[in-house]
Motif scaffolding. Structure first.
Motif, mmCIF file in Angstrom:
data_model
loop_
_atom_site.group_PDB
_atom_site.id
_atom_site.type_symbol
_atom_site.label_atom_id
_atom_site.label_comp_id
_atom_site.label_asym_id
_atom_site.label_seq_id
_atom_site.Cartn_x
_atom_site.Cartn_y
_atom_site.Cartn_z
ATOM 1 N N GLU A 62 0.837 -1.198 0.000
ATOM 2 C CA GLU A 62 0.000 0.000 0.000
ATOM 3 C C GLU A 62 0.877 1.255 0.000
ATOM 4 N N LEU A 63 1.924 1.246 0.814
ATOM 5 C CA LEU A 63 2.883 2.359 0.812
ATOM 6 C C LEU A 63 3.527 2.488 -0.567
ATOM 7 N N LYS A 64 3.937 1.377 -1.140
ATOM 8 C CA LYS A 64 4.574 1.377 -2.463
ATOM 9 C C LYS A 64 3.651 2.006 -3.498
ATOM 10 N N ARG A 65 2.376 1.638 -3.483
ATOM 11 C CA ARG A 65 1.414 2.199 -4.441
ATOM 12 C C ARG A 65 1.227 3.699 -4.235
ATOM 13 N N CYS A 66 1.147 4.134 -2.985
ATOM 14 C CA CYS A 66 0.940 5.560 -2.698
ATOM 15 C C CYS A 66 2.130 6.403 -3.132
ATOM 16 N N ILE A 67 3.327 5.907 -2.921
ATOM 17 C CA ILE A 67 4.527 6.664 -3.281
ATOM 18 C C ILE A 67 4.784 6.569 -4.784
ATOM 19 N N GLY A 68 4.577 5.399 -5.331
ATOM 20 C CA GLY A 68 4.660 5.231 -6.777
ATOM 21 C C GLY A 68 6.055 5.107 -7.348
ATOM 22 N N THR A 69 6.898 6.090 -7.140
ATOM 23 C CA THR A 69 8.200 6.134 -7.798
ATOM 24 C C THR A 69 9.307 5.417 -7.029
ATOM 25 N N ILE A 70 9.003 4.806 -5.931
ATOM 26 C CA ILE A 70 10.013 4.166 -5.093
ATOM 27 C C ILE A 70 10.132 2.681 -5.441
ATOM 28 N N SER A 71 11.363 2.163 -5.451
ATOM 29 C CA SER A 71 11.558 0.739 -5.715
ATOM 30 C C SER A 71 11.271 -0.055 -4.436
ATOM 31 N N PHE A 72 11.044 -1.353 -4.595
ATOM 32 C CA PHE A 72 10.792 -2.214 -3.441
ATOM 33 C C PHE A 72 11.992 -2.189 -2.491
ATOM 34 N N LYS A 73 13.199 -2.260 -3.062
ATOM 35 C CA LYS A 73 14.410 -2.283 -2.256
ATOM 36 C C LYS A 73 14.568 -0.979 -1.458
ATOM 37 N N THR A 74 14.366 0.159 -2.122
ATOM 38 C CA THR A 74 14.510 1.450 -1.444
ATOM 39 C C THR A 74 13.471 1.609 -0.351
ATOM 40 N N LEU A 75 12.224 1.220 -0.617
ATOM 41 C CA LEU A 75 11.184 1.315 0.410
ATOM 42 C C LEU A 75 11.546 0.437 1.597
ATOM 43 N N SER A 76 12.032 -0.754 1.338
ATOM 44 C CA SER A 76 12.431 -1.650 2.413
ATOM 45 C C SER A 76 13.526 -1.026 3.272
ATOM 46 N N ILE A 77 14.514 -0.412 2.631
ATOM 47 C CA ILE A 77 15.603 0.251 3.354
ATOM 48 C C ILE A 77 15.066 1.422 4.175
ATOM 49 N N MET A 78 14.215 2.252 3.577
ATOM 50 C CA MET A 78 13.649 3.412 4.287
ATOM 51 C C MET A 78 12.866 2.967 5.519
ATOM 52 N N LEU A 79 12.058 1.929 5.367
ATOM 53 C CA LEU A 79 11.261 1.440 6.492
ATOM 54 C C LEU A 79 12.152 0.902 7.609
ATOM 55 N N LYS A 80 13.204 0.185 7.241
ATOM 56 C CA LYS A 80 14.124 -0.331 8.260
ATOM 57 C C LYS A 80 14.824 0.802 8.987
ATOM 58 N N GLU A 81 15.246 1.837 8.271
ATOM 59 C CA GLU A 81 15.913 2.978 8.898
ATOM 60 C C GLU A 81 14.954 3.746 9.803
ATOM 61 N N LEU A 82 13.738 3.976 9.332
ATOM 62 C CA LEU A 82 12.749 4.699 10.144
ATOM 63 C C LEU A 82 12.392 3.916 11.404
ATOM 64 N N GLU A 83 12.328 2.594 11.274
ATOM 65 C CA GLU A 83 12.063 1.756 12.446
ATOM 66 C C GLU A 83 13.245 1.814 13.420
ATOM 67 N N ALA A 84 14.453 1.712 12.897
ATOM 68 C CA ALA A 84 15.653 1.761 13.745
ATOM 69 C C ALA A 84 15.767 3.102 14.475
ATOM 70 N N ASP A 85 15.293 4.172 13.834
ATOM 71 C CA ASP A 85 15.329 5.505 14.449
ATOM 72 C C ASP A 85 14.153 5.743 15.400
ATOM 73 N N GLY A 86 13.279 4.751 15.513
ATOM 74 C CA GLY A 86 12.159 4.865 16.441
ATOM 75 C C GLY A 86 11.021 5.743 15.956
ATOM 76 N N LEU A 87 10.943 5.971 14.641
ATOM 77 C CA LEU A 87 9.889 6.842 14.105
ATOM 78 C C LEU A 87 8.663 6.070 13.644
ATOM 79 N N ILE A 88 8.844 4.802 13.310
ATOM 80 C CA ILE A 88 7.707 3.976 12.912
ATOM 81 C C ILE A 88 7.733 2.666 13.688
ATOM 82 N N ILE A 89 6.578 2.024 13.706
ATOM 83 C CA ILE A 89 6.417 0.727 14.358
ATOM 84 C C ILE A 89 6.082 -0.294 13.282
#
Length: 122
Positions: free
Chosen positions: A46-73
């Motif tokens: 759903e996130l991938k569809r909303c953003i559109g221009t992001i690759s699966f790999k980049t989205l995965s990296i962003m989510l892992k970084e945001l989780e590690a920084d305590g910004l997302i669950i």
């Protein structure tokens, strides 16, 4: 801004300003945070569809970084097929007013800046 934000002789990464930039910097982190603030809970595709221009790999990296920084669950459900949902943490929610202020500033200043560039080109 006073000199406590970016004091002389101190590396940017060692300041509150630099720390904030490190959390939201990059092409997609603010966009991911925006969508999670709007939708509250989202799955990867759903996130991938909303953003559109992001690759699966980049989205995965962003989510892992945001989780590690305590910004997302990241909530994983033990079922088949696997189900994973993402949402903002309290810390992530506290960052949304900063992002909103950046958006408002950009909207107020984007067109006047573009018009100034056009005038200079003439």
């Amino acid at each position: 801004m006073d000199d406590t934000c970016v004091p002389t002789g101190v590396e940017l990464k060692e300041t509150g300003f630099g720390y904030t930039l490190s959390l939201i910097g990059g092409k997609y982190k603010m966009i991911v945070l925006y969508w999670l603030s709007e939708k509250k809970v989202m799955r990867f595709n759903e996130l991938k569809r909303c953003i559109g221009t992001i690759s699966f790999k980049t989205l995965s990296i962003m989510l892992k970084e945001l989780e590690a920084d305590g910004l997302i669950i990241r909530q994983e459900y033990p079922q088949i097929p696997p189900k994973v949902e993402y949402s903002l943490s309290e810390r992530g929610i506290s960052l949304i007013p900063v992002l909103n202020m950046m958006c408002e500033w950009g909207e107020k200043n984007r067109l006047p800046a573009q018009e100034a560039v056009k005038r200079q080109a003439q």
